[in-house]
Design a protein around this motif. Structure first.
Motif, PDB file in Angstrom:
ATOM      1  N   TYR A  35     -43.498  30.192  16.450  1.00  0.00           N
ATOM      2  CA  TYR A  35     -42.894  29.180  17.312  1.00  0.00           C
ATOM      3  C   TYR A  35     -43.100  27.791  16.712  1.00  0.00           C
ATOM      4  CZ  TYR A  35     -42.484  25.964  21.217  1.00  0.00           C
ATOM      5  OH  TYR A  35     -42.150  24.905  22.008  1.00  0.00           O
ATOM      6  N   ILE A  39     -40.102  25.341  15.589  1.00  0.00           N
ATOM      7  CA  ILE A  39     -39.888  24.012  16.176  1.00  0.00           C
ATOM      8  C   ILE A  39     -39.978  22.951  15.076  1.00  0.00           C
ATOM      9  CG2 ILE A  39     -40.901  22.302  17.720  1.00  0.00           C
ATOM     10  CD1 ILE A  39     -39.331  24.455  19.179  1.00  0.00           C
ATOM     11  N   GLN A  46     -33.133  18.270  12.122  1.00  0.00           N
ATOM     12  CA  GLN A  46     -32.502  17.195  12.895  1.00  0.00           C
ATOM     13  C   GLN A  46     -32.740  15.852  12.219  1.00  0.00           C
ATOM     14  OE1 GLN A  46     -34.412  18.056  16.628  1.00  0.00           O
ATOM     15  NE2 GLN A  46     -32.573  19.006  17.494  1.00  0.00           N
TER      16      GLN A  46
ATOM     17  N   ARG B 261     -21.790  17.838  11.560  1.00  0.00           N
ATOM     18  CA  ARG B 261     -23.136  17.444  11.969  1.00  0.00           C
ATOM     19  C   ARG B 261     -23.340  17.650  13.464  1.00  0.00           C
ATOM     20  NH1 ARG B 261     -26.012  11.971  10.345  1.00  0.00           N
ATOM     21  NH2 ARG B 261     -23.914  11.142  10.391  1.00  0.00           N
ATOM     22  N   LEU B 264     -23.947  21.182  14.143  1.00  0.00           N
ATOM     23  CA  LEU B 264     -25.264  21.589  13.641  1.00  0.00           C
ATOM     24  C   LEU B 264     -26.365  21.104  14.578  1.00  0.00           C
ATOM     25  CD1 LEU B 264     -24.893  20.991   9.823  1.00  0.00           C
ATOM     26  CD2 LEU B 264     -25.147  23.174  10.996  1.00  0.00           C
ATOM     27  N   MET B 265     -26.207  19.854  15.053  1.00  0.00           N
ATOM     28  CA  MET B 265     -27.210  19.298  15.968  1.00  0.00           C
ATOM     29  C   MET B 265     -27.284  20.145  17.230  1.00  0.00           C
ATOM     30  SD  MET B 265     -29.002  16.833  14.971  1.00  0.00           S
ATOM     31  CE  MET B 265     -29.197  15.288  14.138  1.00  0.00           C
ATOM     32  N   GLN B 267     -26.462  23.237  17.494  1.00  0.00           N
ATOM     33  CA  GLN B 267     -27.022  24.536  17.131  1.00  0.00           C
ATOM     34  C   GLN B 267     -28.543  24.455  17.018  1.00  0.00           C
ATOM     35  OE1 GLN B 267     -25.165  26.039  13.567  1.00  0.00           O
ATOM     36  NE2 GLN B 267     -26.462  27.858  13.550  1.00  0.00           N
ATOM     37  N   LEU B 268     -29.028  23.346  16.403  1.00  0.00           N
ATOM     38  CA  LEU B 268     -30.473  23.172  16.255  1.00  0.00           C
ATOM     39  C   LEU B 268     -31.140  23.036  17.617  1.00  0.00           C
ATOM     40  CD1 LEU B 268     -30.560  20.776  13.183  1.00  0.00           C
ATOM     41  CD2 LEU B 268     -31.529  23.085  13.285  1.00  0.00           C
ATOM     42  N   ALA B 269     -30.502  22.256  18.493  1.00  0.00           N
ATOM     43  CA  ALA B 269     -31.072  22.083  19.830  1.00  0.00           C
ATOM     44  C   ALA B 269     -31.145  23.433  20.533  1.00  0.00           C
ATOM     45  CB  ALA B 269     -30.230  21.093  20.636  1.00  0.00           C
ATOM     46  N   PHE B 271     -31.418  26.320  19.128  1.00  0.00           N
ATOM     47  CA  PHE B 271     -32.517  27.063  18.500  1.00  0.00           C
ATOM     48  C   PHE B 271     -33.844  26.667  19.135  1.00  0.00           C
ATOM     49  CE2 PHE B 271     -30.400  28.469  14.446  1.00  0.00           C
ATOM     50  CZ  PHE B 271     -30.817  29.778  14.563  1.00  0.00           C
ATOM     51  N   GLY B 272     -34.038  25.346  19.261  1.00  0.00           N
ATOM     52  CA  GLY B 272     -35.289  24.841  19.831  1.00  0.00           C
ATOM     53  C   GLY B 272     -35.502  25.393  21.232  1.00  0.00           C
ATOM     54  N   LEU B 275     -36.311  29.135  21.107  1.00  0.00           N
ATOM     55  CA  LEU B 275     -37.681  29.429  20.687  1.00  0.00           C
ATOM     56  C   LEU B 275     -38.647  29.171  21.834  1.00  0.00           C
ATOM     57  CD1 LEU B 275     -37.789  27.878  17.097  1.00  0.00           C
ATOM     58  CD2 LEU B 275     -37.665  30.291  17.715  1.00  0.00           C
ATOM     59  N   SER B 276     -38.450  28.024  22.534  1.00  0.00           N
ATOM     60  CA  SER B 276     -39.364  27.694  23.631  1.00  0.00           C
ATOM     61  C   SER B 276     -39.285  28.745  24.724  1.00  0.00           C
ATOM     62  CB  SER B 276     -39.016  26.327  24.210  1.00  0.00           C
ATOM     63  OG  SER B 276     -39.168  25.348  23.222  1.00  0.00           O
TER      64      SER B 276
END
Lengths: 74, 388
Positions: A35, A39, A46, B261, B264-265, B267-269, B271-272, B275-276
């Motif tokens: 994790y 993160i 980002q 971008r 992608l942003m 997508q990254l968010a 992902f975050g 995961l949480s």
């Protein structure tokens, strides 16, 4: 995370991490380590997207010296 | 001066004709006559024009875009050579179009059919465009809006990329050699992931460089996959057909070359968040597990203790039954030899006159042995259950 990791590989690693976490069967310490790595990757990606500046270079073609004489098609 | 053989002369003529650039690649217009077909499927005909005639042969009939007939006005493309066996000068035709088409169209169709025949447009030849290119080669005019647009779009969408500009004229005489050289130069650069070949809109004549065989072959020969963005959406050039990906315009080519971008942003968010939620889900499950385990342990312990209690009770009962005092309570007595303290369980242990101690449930008293008799039958006959 390794700052030099290419974006694509960072995303691939993220996929792996979220798969591993999703599948379960991990020890708590392993899950927490994954994790944290995930993160970290998200944040670095980002930041890199936000901070990146397009690099532009120009190739000097030997255009002018040999304008004539190589017209024939391959 | 010397005397030559026929073969020498026909051979010499053939070499002469085939060395001529004009005769190697010509369009000839005329009327079809004396059309015949050989058993092997080759077409023989003559092109007529006033008082002149030119013998023509076409070997690969299947590739003809039209069916030709006697009397038809056509334009034939091919090369001039001599057939040494008959000494006939012939046009070796590779394609025929009806009369009345412009030369640009004729050339376009001819080259398209030729390259298609070589398989250069085949879908399986197309290489995949990488999603996250690191270095992008750009072959286009150094001045003009096109390059500016491409740089703007890639800056906005994916500034992680590096652009390698390779300026070339895209119109006029220098365009074809310029584009070919641009690809040559880009091929010498390592790690180029994709090349954009672009030119803004213009007339069909303006885009001619992109319909030339040399450019088409340069695109095919590119080490990196090529995205073409030439002219407007409705313009199709030969370069578009051979490119790995055709974009309708130069701007579209830039967009197809890189990811966005914003996406992608997002997508990254995602992902975050994923995961949480996975980790907190895991923690919840673990908490639940701990609770469950505690509950199970407690009830297990209860049942273990219960079992021990039960066993203890049984032991107590068992012990109770062995307690001699309990036996004495039921009317039995314990006899001990007064001299040595032995418990007397056999008549052999005593003799007449020996002092004995007799214990009963609430005390003891003394006595003396007055006599002994072996065997219990006589005595036991006193019990009702033993009566026969």
């Amino acid at each position: 995370m390794d700052a030099g990791l290419p974006f694509e590989q960072a995303l691939e690693r993220l996929e792996q991490i979220s798969q591993a976490l999703g599948q379960g069967g991990l020890k708590l310490e392993e899950a927490i380590a994954l994790y944290e790595e995930g993160i970290g990757l998200v944040k670095t990606c980002q930041q890199r997207l936000n901070a990146a500046e397009l690099k532009i270079s120009q190739l000097n073609t030997p255009a002018d010296e040999e304008t004539e004489g190589e017209e024939e098609a391959p | 001066m010397r005397i030559h053989s026929v073969a020498e002369i026909t051979g010499y003529l053939r070499e002469l004709l085939e060395a001529d650039d004009l005769l190697a690649d010509i369009w000839v217009s005329g009327e079809v006559s004396s059309l015949s077909q050989s058993a092997a499927g080759h077409l023989y005909f003559t092109l007529k024009d006033g008082n002149s005639q030119l013998r023509c042969v076409l070997f690969n009939r299947a590739r003809l875009p039209i069916t030709i007939e006697n009397g038809m006005a056509v334009v034939a493309h091919g090369r001039i050579s001599i057939y040494e066996a008959t000494g006939a000068l012939q046009l070796y035709v590779d394609t025929v179009q009806p009369e009345g088409m412009g030369l640009l169209y004729l050339e376009f169709e001819r080259l398209k059919a030729k390259l298609e025949g070589e398989g250069l447009f085949a879908p399986e030849r197309k290489r995949e465009i990488p999603i996250f290119p690191r270095r992008i080669g750009i072959a286009t005019s150094p001045d003009g809006a096109v390059l500016h647009d491409i740089i703007n779009i890639i800056t906005r969408r994916y500034p992680l990329a590096e652009l390698v500009l390779c300026p070339t004229p895209v119109q006029g005489e220098g365009a074809v050699p310029g584009i070919v050289r641009a690809f040559d130069s880009l091929n010498t650069v390592d790690d180029i992931d994709v090349v954009i070949l672009a030119r803004g809109g213009g007339s069909m004549e303006d885009l001619q460089a992109f319909n030339q065989e040399a450019v088409a072959r340069a695109v095919c020969g590119s080490r990196a996959p090529v995205i073409s963005g030439v002219g407007h959406e409705t313009d199709f050039t030969i370069a578009d057909f051979v490119a790995d990906l055709r974009a309708p315009t130069p701007s579209a080519a830039a967009e197809l070359a890189v990811p966005s971008r914003d996406e992608l942003m997002a997508q990254l968010a995602a992902f975050g968040r994923g995961l949480s939620s996975m980790l907190s889900g895991m923690l919840d499950r673990l908490r639940q597990q701990v609770d469950d385990t505690a509950n199970r342990t407690a009830s297990h312990l209860d049942s273990v203790v219960g079992k021990y209690k039960e066993r203890l009770l049984m032991q107590e009962l068992a012990l109770d039954s062995l307690n001699p005092l309990a036996t004495l309570g039921r009317g039995y007595a314990l006899v001990q030899h007064a001299g040595n303290g032995e418990v007397v369980s056999s008549i052999a242990q005593v003799e007449r006159g020996d002092a004995i101690d007799i214990k009963v449930s609430d005390g003891q008293f003394g006595g003396r042995v007055s006599g002994a008799k072996k065997g219990l039958q006589a005595w036991m006959q006193g019990f009702p259950s033993n009566k026969r």
